[in-house]
Design an enzyme around this catalytic site. Structure first.
Site, PDB file in Angstrom:
ATOM      1  CD  GLU A 185      -3.417   0.445   2.178  1.00 14.34           C
ATOM      2  OE1 GLU A 185      -3.496  -0.532   2.310  1.00 14.34           O
ATOM      3  OE2 GLU A 185      -4.580   1.277   1.977  1.00 14.34           O
ATOM      4  CD  GLU A 206      -4.602  -0.590   9.344  1.00 14.98           C
ATOM      5  OE1 GLU A 206      -3.795  -1.598   8.788  1.00 14.98           O
ATOM      6  OE2 GLU A 206      -4.940  -0.556   7.917  1.00 14.98           O
TER       7      GLU A 206
HETATM    8  C1  BGC Z   1      -5.123   2.524   4.181  1.00  9.65           C
HETATM    9  C2  BGC Z   1      -5.524   3.581   5.058  1.00  9.65           C
HETATM   10  C3  BGC Z   1      -6.510   4.764   4.656  1.00  9.65           C
HETATM   11  C4  BGC Z   1      -8.038   3.687   4.296  1.00  9.65           C
HETATM   12  C5  BGC Z   1      -8.961   4.295   3.552  1.00  9.65           C
HETATM   13  C6  BGC Z   1      -6.592   2.134   4.387  1.00  9.65           C
HETATM   14  O1  BGC Z   1      -6.137   0.473   3.615  1.00  9.65           O
HETATM   15  O2  BGC Z   1      -3.841   2.088   5.107  1.00  9.65           O
HETATM   16  O3  BGC Z   1      -5.729   4.236   6.412  1.00  9.65           O
HETATM   17  O4  BGC Z   1      -7.337   5.886   5.353  1.00  9.65           O
HETATM   18  O5  BGC Z   1      -7.817   2.869   3.909  1.00  9.65           O
HETATM   19  O6  BGC Z   1     -10.085   4.182   4.818  1.00  9.65           O
END
Ligand code: BGC
Length: 912
Positions: free
Chosen positions: A491, A762
């Protein structure tokens, strides 16, 4: 003392007195566009800042004079000045716009400044500082885009190497390289690295804005020279995001380089990337951001970037027809290796694997020393945590391979570190390492945008100090040219929402003005014509996705944060159209009453969820969030309009605010002050953004506080969490805010700390008490969003707070809040004016408060639980000191002070 010396001294004193020179105020820390002596900028009216240092108190600048010359010698002598501001009556010492003759490409300007203080005394001239312009016109670029003639276009391919040999016959006065690439580059001159910058040219919306860098290479040139460059796929054509797996910006890597040499005899020469360069491949067989690097040391070409290398076997380059119109000078702090850490242990796991423990979840890579046979292959696999059995774990990396592989050439000891990849990790699994690994064979290289550290927070609770450590490491790990969500899985994107909620905390920890200025430009660059903002910036989702509330609002909130912290009006001017377009987009999506109920939203992402049959979790209606943020961003827009003098817009957007507020109250608030989504997040937004009418504030606050009491913990996600403690404190509920802060069970900030976290997770329960993990699909252990509590630690617990009406800390508030059983708390912040300190200690029943207010600023101090006649300031009764606007409130004493160091002491009642 000899008579002659005495006479000299008397003459000197007379001179000082008669010329009104205040020897006590010195001017230091001169910066141009936030940077010390930047080379290669393209801002046509650069802004200058300086700091005043004085041993006196209450020092203010009343006037300044700036002068400029083309050499530091002339400058000091005041000779042949390019420009002088003359004496300007102003107390501004931050971001003063250059206003002299039009600046030319490559021009270097030396400058210095002196100031007059509040008594009209003039300081000495500061030491000189300088800046240098880059290439301002596209036509300044004579270089051509060069590329290797690769037969495949599908990465990963071996990294192409480029070289060019040349001689210089005369004495060199100065030399600059202007360079950029499609893909990433590393640059060498005569076998030496040209700079320590990494991941150049950085990540921008490449087809619209591509940064170039400027390097002073005067000292690296010889008579016989060779330039060498290696290119990597990077974000340009490597695997990134998931919309288009590879080649997002293009499928050809290319280099653009221009070396400009000035000789002492006044002549000049330019070496450019062109058809005369040679190319080949080397040991880097593949290097990708998600997947890691494969390096075959047997393919190394010794001395390939020196003039004695024989490049007969190398191929010709091809010229790529690619525009140069989108070239812009680099503006942010470059990514660099900033810290090196040694592993703390080599573990043999229950599965029998050999794993290094770095002791810290970090972003960067491992430098490895190794000795073995030619052809031995060692792999390093990176993970963030061990599983409950103590085994190496990397399922949460998703499809990212995060593995570096090194093939030995079989020499003496060999050292490997990768070139165009980074990993987010604490643990490294060694695969096929020859011999017995020793701790000393490995070094963790921590990389991030090299922002100037500006803040520190500490207190008497070691778990909270670890939380602050984790927040700062989360920022280090994720401020890698752009603000990423996470540094490890497939990501690592510029998620707007995460950056927005964390921006103020980030600005306490590090100077993020250049970093966010750069990124904001990409927000505007990738904004859709209808004003919609993509979810991630740079947008690698093919322009398909965007417009989510609280995410897209980064376009308004980030510039506003930079203005608040650094008094930077230009970012508001530059971003204004983009900010406005986002607000207009929301308006276009709303109905006649200005109620916005359309579109896709992430909502209160990762809020508290349960499996209880009667309570599935704290779900805040997405529309409610959308309308709250619609109001907030519109309000900030109208404030921004006021700051930059767009008078018509001020009224227009204030009027829109009123409509949104009315619609919000009609739709989401009962006449009794209850919100239709009865969640902490809903109350936080309504209260913090000022959406409720006065008469409902108390009732709503009660509902909010009762919800916190009922659960005894937070229930918020990405949207509510950043403002949670803030709103509790601001509504008189410090006790609840501290309860949330000091709670150690899930869900809380300290739960991960008790589990040994070294960065912010997270999810509130990334690893559960029984050691099992959350869903592998989304479980990063280095995601800074929840770290947004940092702002409250600085601004409430330590009390070091921006005055929203006086941006940039020109005037600020110091207002500590006591609680949580803490016996001390301390924050230090290097503002644009100098260092601010706010440090309190509770010794039994005595409160001791040390503060520092930098010169050219003032502060309002709120002494908690104080009685005016009991307060001693710098060993004198406070009530005896004059002109400080002393006020007594029920539970505090308020004073206004000018610059200086102060200690307050007074008795307080017992507070827990
Ligand atoms: C990310 C987040 C991001 C989200 C959207 C995720 O995959 O890691 O931090 O804000 O997607 O809601």
């Amino acid at each position: 003392m000899k008579k002659s010396n005495l006479r000299l001294l008397i003459a000197l004193v007379f001179f000082v007195v008669s010329h009104g020179i205040s020897a006590k105020t010195e001017i230091k820390n001169l910066v141009t566009e936030y940077l010390t002596n930047p080379v290669g900028i393209d801002i046509i009216k650069p802004r200058l800042s300086w700091q005043l240092f004085s041993t006196e108190t209450n020092v203010m600048q009343s006037a300044y004079e700036i002068r400029m010359a083309s050499s530091s010698n002339n400058l000091i002598k005041g000779k042949d000045l390019i420009w002088s501001s003359g004496k300007i009556l102003s107390d501004q010492s931050v971001n003063i716009e250059y206003n002299g003759p039009e600046l030319q490409s490559k021009q270097r300007v030396y400058w210095q400044v002196r100031i007059w203080d509040q008594k009209g005394k003039v300081s000495k001239w500061s030491q000189p500082a300088f800046w240098e312009m880059g290439l301002l016109q596209t036509t300044d670029w004579k270089a051509k885009w060069i590329s290797a003639n690769e037969d495949k276009t599908d990465s990963p391919l071996p990294c192409p190497y480029f070289r060019k040999q040349f001689s210089t016959a005369k004495t060199i006065q100065s030399a600059r390289i202007y360079v950029t690439s499609l893909g990433l580059y590393q640059l060498f001159l005569n076998g030496e690295k040209v700079s320590n910058d990494l991941f150049s040219p950085g990540w921008t919306s490449y087809n619209k804005r591509l940064q170039y860098q400027t390097y002073d290479v005067t000292s690296l040139l010889k008579n016989e020279n060779a330039i060498g460059a290696i290119l990597g796929d990077g974000w340009y054509r490597g695997r990134i995001g998931w919309a288009r797996n590879k080649n997002y910006y293009g499928n050809k890597l290319a280099l653009l380089l221009q070396l400009e040499i000035k000789y002492s005899d006044g002549s000049a020469e330019t070496i450019i990337s062109d058809e005369n360069w040679k190319t080949s491949t080397g040991p880097i067989l593949a290097s990708g951001i998600y997947d890691g690097e494969t390096y075959d040391a047997r393919l190394e070409k010794k001395g390939w970037s020196t003039s004695t290398f024989d490049d007969n076997q190398w191929n010709s380059v091809i010229i790529l027809d690619h525009s140069k119109d989108m070239l812009v000078a680099s503006q942010s702090n470059p990514v660099q290796g900033t810290i090196e850490i040694k592993p703390i242990a080599i573990i043999t796991t229950p599965k029998g694997e050999t794993v290094l423990d770095m002791g810290q979840n970090m972003t960067g890579w491992l430098r490895m020393k190794v000795k073995g046979e030619q052809g031995n292959k060692v792999s390093l696999s990176f993970g963030e945590v061990l599983d409950k059995e103590g085994n190496f774990y990397r399922d949460n990396m998703r499809s990212a391979k995060t593995t570096d592989t090194y093939i030995l050439q079989g020499d003496e000891e060999e050292t490997f570190e990768p070139h165009f990849t980074f990993h987010g990790f604490r643990f490294v699994k060694l695969i096929d390492y020859p011999g017995t690994p020793q701790l000393d064979d490995f070094t963790g290289v921590v990389i991030h945008s090299d922002m100037q550290p500006t803040g520190s927070f500490s207190c008497s609770d070691s778990l909270i100090n670890q939380l602050q450590h984790n927040i700062q490491w989360g920022q280090r790990g994720n401020f890698l040219d752009i603000p990423t969500d996470c540094p490890q899985r497939d990501e690592r994107l510029g998620w707007t929402g995460d950056a927005q909620v964390f921006s103020m905390t980030a600005a306490y920890n590090f100077n993020v003005a250049p970093f966010f200025t750069k990124w904001s430009k990409d927000i505007a660059a990738d904004q859709h014509p209808d004003g919609k903002i993509p979810h991630v910036i740079p947008d690698v989702m093919l322009g398909r996705e965007g417009g989510s509330t609280a995410w897209a609002d980064a376009s308004v909130i980030i510039p506003w944060t930079v203005y608040q912290v650094y008094g930077d009006k230009r970012i508001l001017e530059d971003q204004y159209e983009s900010m406005k377009a986002w607000v207009e987009f929301m308006k276009s999506q709303s109905n006649d009453d200005s109620l916005w109920t359309k579109g896709f939203h992430f909502g209160d992402w990762l809020a508290f969820a349960t499996t209880w049959s009667d309570y599935p979790g704290a779900t805040t209606e997405k529309d409610l969030i959308a309308n709250a943020y619609f109001y907030y961003s519109t309000q900030l827009l109208s404030k921004a309009a006021k700051v930059i003098g767009k008078t018509d817009d001020v009224q227009k957007y204030e009027a829109l605010c009123n409509k949104i507020k009315e619609a919000f109250n009609k739709e989401y608030v009962t006449p009794n002050g209850r919100l239709v989504s009865h969640t902490q997040t809903a109350y936080v937004l309504a209260l913090a953004f000022g959406l409720l009418p006065d008469e409902l504030q108390t009732k709503a606050t009660e509902y909010f506080a009762n919800d916190v009491r009922r659960f005894g913990h937070l229930t918020t996600g990405f949207v509510g969490t950043p403002l949670l403690c803030h709103t509790l404190s601001a509504t008189g509920h410090d006790d609840l805010a501290f309860m949330l802060l000091t709670r150690k069970d899930y869900p809380s900030w300290l739960y991960p700390v008790t589990q040994g976290a070294t960065t912010i997770w997270e999810r509130w329960d990334g690893q559960k008490p029984d050691g099992s993990f959350q869903d592998v699909g989304m479980n990063s252990f280095n995601h800074y969003a929840y770290g947004a509590i940092g702002e409250w630690l600085y601004s409430y617990v330590a009390g070091l707070q921006i005055d929203p009406e006086n941006a940039g800390y020109k005037h600020f508030n110091l207002c500590p809040h006591i609680g949580g059983g803490l016996t001390n708390a301390k924050a230090e912040f290097h503002s644009m004016y100098g260092t601010i300190l706010s440090a309190w200690t509770k010794e039994g029943e005595t409160f001791i408060y040390n503060i520092k207010i930098p010169a050219n600023t003032t502060a309002t101090i709120e002494l908690p639980l104080a009685k005016a006649n009991k307060v001693v300031m710098n060993n004198k009764e406070l009530i005896q000191s004059k002109n400080n606007g002393l006020k007594e409130d029920t539970d505090k004493v308020i004073v206004n002070l000018g610059s200086g160091n102060y200690t307050f002491k007074y008795p307080i009642k017992a507070v827990k």
